[in-house]
Design a protein around this motif. Structure first.
Motif, PDB file in Angstrom:
ATOM      1  N   ILE A  67       0.838  -1.203   0.000  1.00 11.14           N
ATOM      2  CA  ILE A  67       0.000   0.000   0.000  1.00 11.14           C
ATOM      3  C   ILE A  67       0.872   1.251   0.000  1.00 11.14           C
ATOM      4  O   ILE A  67       0.639   2.201  -0.760  1.00 11.14           O
ATOM      5  CB  ILE A  67      -0.945   0.007   1.223  1.00 11.14           C
ATOM      6  N   GLU A  68       1.879   1.270   0.856  1.00 10.04           N
ATOM      7  CA  GLU A  68       2.736   2.451   0.952  1.00 10.04           C
ATOM      8  C   GLU A  68       3.534   2.674  -0.327  1.00 10.04           C
ATOM      9  O   GLU A  68       3.856   3.819  -0.664  1.00 10.04           O
ATOM     10  CB  GLU A  68       3.647   2.317   2.170  1.00 10.04           C
ATOM     11  N   ALA A  69       3.829   1.602  -1.066  1.00 13.40           N
ATOM     12  CA  ALA A  69       4.513   1.739  -2.353  1.00 13.40           C
ATOM     13  C   ALA A  69       3.629   2.449  -3.367  1.00 13.40           C
ATOM     14  O   ALA A  69       4.132   2.959  -4.385  1.00 13.40           O
ATOM     15  CB  ALA A  69       4.917   0.364  -2.876  1.00 13.40           C
ATOM     16  N   ILE A  78      -1.165   3.824   8.865  1.00 16.95           N
ATOM     17  CA  ILE A  78      -0.961   3.814  10.310  1.00 16.95           C
ATOM     18  C   ILE A  78      -1.523   2.489  10.812  1.00 16.95           C
ATOM     19  O   ILE A  78      -2.738   2.273  10.776  1.00 16.95           O
ATOM     20  CB  ILE A  78      -1.669   4.996  10.995  1.00 16.95           C
ATOM     21  N   LEU A  79      -0.660   1.598  11.234  1.00 21.74           N
ATOM     22  CA  LEU A  79      -1.068   0.258  11.671  1.00 21.74           C
ATOM     23  C   LEU A  79      -1.205   0.248  13.190  1.00 21.74           C
ATOM     24  O   LEU A  79      -0.256   0.569  13.912  1.00 21.74           O
ATOM     25  CB  LEU A  79      -0.031  -0.771  11.220  1.00 21.74           C
ATOM     26  N   GLY A 123      -1.760  -4.231  -2.731  1.00 22.81           N
ATOM     27  CA  GLY A 123      -1.767  -2.822  -2.351  1.00 22.81           C
ATOM     28  C   GLY A 123      -2.940  -1.988  -2.818  1.00 22.81           C
ATOM     29  O   GLY A 123      -3.121  -0.860  -2.343  1.00 22.81           O
ATOM     30  N   GLU A 124      -3.746  -2.484  -3.744  1.00 20.79           N
ATOM     31  CA  GLU A 124      -4.908  -1.719  -4.192  1.00 20.79           C
ATOM     32  C   GLU A 124      -5.976  -1.689  -3.088  1.00 20.79           C
ATOM     33  O   GLU A 124      -6.229  -2.697  -2.425  1.00 20.79           O
ATOM     34  CB  GLU A 124      -5.527  -2.318  -5.456  1.00 20.79           C
ATOM     35  N   ASP A 152      -5.242   2.920  -6.926  1.00 23.09           N
ATOM     36  CA  ASP A 152      -4.120   2.170  -7.484  1.00 23.09           C
ATOM     37  C   ASP A 152      -2.795   2.852  -7.185  1.00 23.09           C
ATOM     38  O   ASP A 152      -1.829   2.211  -6.774  1.00 23.09           O
ATOM     39  CB  ASP A 152      -4.318   2.032  -9.003  1.00 23.09           C
ATOM     40  N   ASN A 153      -2.761   4.169  -7.385  1.00 19.05           N
ATOM     41  CA  ASN A 153      -1.518   4.903  -7.162  1.00 19.05           C
ATOM     42  C   ASN A 153      -1.862   6.376  -6.972  1.00 19.05           C
ATOM     43  O   ASN A 153      -2.379   7.011  -7.883  1.00 19.05           O
ATOM     44  CB  ASN A 153      -0.567   4.733  -8.357  1.00 19.05           C
ATOM     45  N   GLU A 154      -1.606   6.909  -5.804  1.00 21.35           N
ATOM     46  CA  GLU A 154      -1.912   8.309  -5.498  1.00 21.35           C
ATOM     47  C   GLU A 154      -0.734   9.200  -5.897  1.00 21.35           C
ATOM     48  O   GLU A 154       0.415   8.926  -5.533  1.00 21.35           O
ATOM     49  CB  GLU A 154      -2.207   8.470  -4.009  1.00 21.35           C
TER      50      GLU A 154
END
Length: 223
Positions: free
Chosen positions: A39-41, A47-48, A133-134, A204-206
């Protein structure tokens, strides 16, 4: 601990006839950590946290004093207790949800809902998260989904780890085979009418740094 309500998944599952073994499992820690990295990629901050109480604290900390906020309906937010915190409003937020709820004129209420997707901080639950990650959301009208792609200046998402599934295809199936039957049950009980999926959004990608934050909770929350 999360606060169970009459519209929590546990109280809807029997009538919805959903596969809880497949769609409501808690993944192992290695899967959670791998999903967070994926996700971070995609330029989404994660924040976990371990509990719903910690998640609530994280969300409150993300919303500055006096900020303009809006939340779409979210069982996860309710189970966390955000509805209570929003009502108390100790940070003086400009709460669009309260304004919309107080408006009795139907046309004005619809106009406010359209504007609300472009608030400074929009809060929402999610329907599924792929290990790749999506992040996937869906709803009937787009009253939440409109904020996701671009409209909201800051998008704050909340989710239990039970939303994590192996692939994007699984995430879309989770929407249809798990989230929709449960939401249909909730809508029947709350409004006397069923539901359907009108809109899907896939994050998908911000492109905008710091725009999206996901508060991910190591508990079963929402559906």
């Amino acid at each position: 601990m999360a606060r169970e309500t009459e519209y929590s998944a546990a109280n809807l599952m029997k009538d919805a006839g959903v596969d809880t073994e497949r769609w409501n499992r808690v993944p192992d820690e290695a899967t959670i950590e791998r999903t967070v990295a994926a996700i971070e990629a995609r330029n989404v901050r994660v924040i976990l946290v371990d509990t719903a109480e910690e998640a609530l604290g994280a969300v409150v900390n993300l919303l500055p004093e006096g900020a303009e906020i809006m939340n779409g309906y979210s069982t996860t937010l309710i189970e966390m207790g955000f509805d209570r915190v929003a009502k108390e409003n100790r940070k003086g937020w400009q709460d669009y949800h309260a304004v919309i709820t107080a408006e009795n004129d139907t046309a004005k209420r619809h106009a406010l809902r359209r504007k609300s997707v472009a608030t400074e901080y929009f809060l929402s639950g999610v329907q599924a998260i792929a290990e790749s990650g999506e992040i996937v959301g869906c709803d009937k009208t787009g009253s939440r989904m409109g904020a996701w792609p671009h409209a909201a200046a800051h998008l704050v998402l909340v989710s239990g780890v039970n939303k994590i599934v192996p692939t994007l295809d699984d995430a879309l199936r989770r929407c249809r085979e798990y989230c929709l039957p449960l939401e249909n049950q909730r809508a029947q009980r709350a409004y006397g009418t069923g539901s359907f999926i009108g809109k899907h959004v896939i994050l998908d990608n911000e492109v905008e740094e710091g725009r999206i934050t996901l508060v991910l909770i190591r508990e079963r929350l929402g559906y």
